[in-house]
Design a protein around this motif. Structure first.
Motif, short mmCIF file in Angstrom:
data_model
loop_
_atom_site.label_atom_id
_atom_site.label_comp_id
_atom_site.label_asym_id
_atom_site.label_seq_id
_atom_site.Cartn_x
_atom_site.Cartn_y
_atom_site.Cartn_z
N PHE A 21 66.70 22.53 20.13
CA PHE A 21 67.70 22.01 21.07
C PHE A 21 68.81 23.03 21.31
O PHE A 21 69.90 22.68 21.75
CB PHE A 21 68.30 20.70 20.54
N ASN A 22 68.52 24.29 20.98
CA ASN A 22 69.48 25.37 21.14
C ASN A 22 70.79 25.05 20.41
O ASN A 22 71.87 25.38 20.90
CB ASN A 22 69.72 25.68 22.63
N HIS A 23 70.68 24.37 19.28
CA HIS A 23 71.81 24.00 18.43
C HIS A 23 72.86 23.18 19.18
O HIS A 23 74.05 23.22 18.85
CB HIS A 23 72.45 25.23 17.80
N ASP A 24 72.41 22.43 20.20
CA ASP A 24 73.30 21.58 21.01
C ASP A 24 73.40 20.21 20.34
O ASP A 24 72.46 19.42 20.35
CB ASP A 24 72.73 21.45 22.42
N LEU A 25 74.57 19.93 19.75
CA LEU A 25 74.76 18.70 18.99
C LEU A 25 74.56 17.45 19.84
O LEU A 25 73.96 16.47 19.39
CB LEU A 25 76.15 18.69 18.35
N LYS A 26 75.03 17.48 21.08
CA LYS A 26 74.85 16.32 21.96
C LYS A 26 73.38 16.06 22.24
O LYS A 26 72.94 14.92 22.26
CB LYS A 26 75.63 16.51 23.26
N LEU A 32 67.90 11.90 18.58
CA LEU A 32 67.85 10.99 17.43
C LEU A 32 68.02 9.54 17.87
O LEU A 32 67.34 8.63 17.35
CB LEU A 32 68.91 11.38 16.40
N GLN A 33 68.91 9.29 18.84
CA GLN A 33 69.07 7.93 19.35
C GLN A 33 67.79 7.45 20.03
O GLN A 33 67.40 6.29 19.89
CB GLN A 33 70.24 7.86 20.33
N LYS A 42 64.89 -2.50 13.04
CA LYS A 42 66.20 -3.11 13.17
C LYS A 42 67.23 -2.13 12.64
O LYS A 42 67.03 -1.48 11.63
CB LYS A 42 66.28 -4.40 12.37
N VAL A 43 68.36 -2.04 13.34
CA VAL A 43 69.43 -1.14 12.94
C VAL A 43 70.67 -1.98 12.65
O VAL A 43 71.07 -2.81 13.46
CB VAL A 43 69.75 -0.11 14.04
N VAL A 44 71.27 -1.78 11.49
CA VAL A 44 72.45 -2.52 11.10
C VAL A 44 73.65 -1.59 11.14
O VAL A 44 73.61 -0.48 10.63
CB VAL A 44 72.30 -3.10 9.67
N ASN A 45 74.74 -2.04 11.74
CA ASN A 45 75.97 -1.27 11.81
C ASN A 45 76.85 -1.69 10.63
O ASN A 45 77.29 -2.84 10.56
CB ASN A 45 76.68 -1.54 13.14
#
Length: 73
Positions: A21-26, A32-33, A42-45
Motif C-alpha cells: 500500500f506504499n506505506h499509506d496508513l489510510k 483492514l476495514q 461480529k465486531v464489538v466496540n
C-alpha cells in the motif's frame, strides 16, 4: 542477541503488507476495514465512549452508566 524466527516472519509479512500500500496508513486502514466487513464476524466496540454493542442489529446493549471503570485497580 537472540532473534525469534516467528517474530522475524511476522515483521517481514507486516513490512510486505505495508509496502503493498506504499506505506499509506489510510489505504491500510481502509483495507483492514474491508477485510473486517467481509469476514462476517461480529465486531464489538469496547471503547469507553460508546455502549458495548455488537455490530449486528437486535443485539442487547449495555449503557455507559452500567460500565464500571476498573482501570485504576
Amino acid at each position: 542477541m537472540y532473534q525469534d524466527p516467528i517474530v522475524e516472519e511476522i515483521h517481514k509479512i507486516r513490512q510486505e503488507y505495508s509496502r503493498s500500500f506504499n506505506h499509506d496508513l489510510k489505504a491500510l486502514f481502509a483495507d483492514l476495514q474491508k477485510q473486517q466487513a467481509e469476514s462476517g464476524r461480529k465486531v464489538v466496540n469496547l471503547s469507553r465512549r460508546s455502549s458495548l454493542t455488537a455490530s449486528e442489529p437486535g443485539q442487547v446493549t449495555e449503557s455507559d452508566e452500567d460500565v464500571t471503570d476498573r482501570s485504576h485497580h
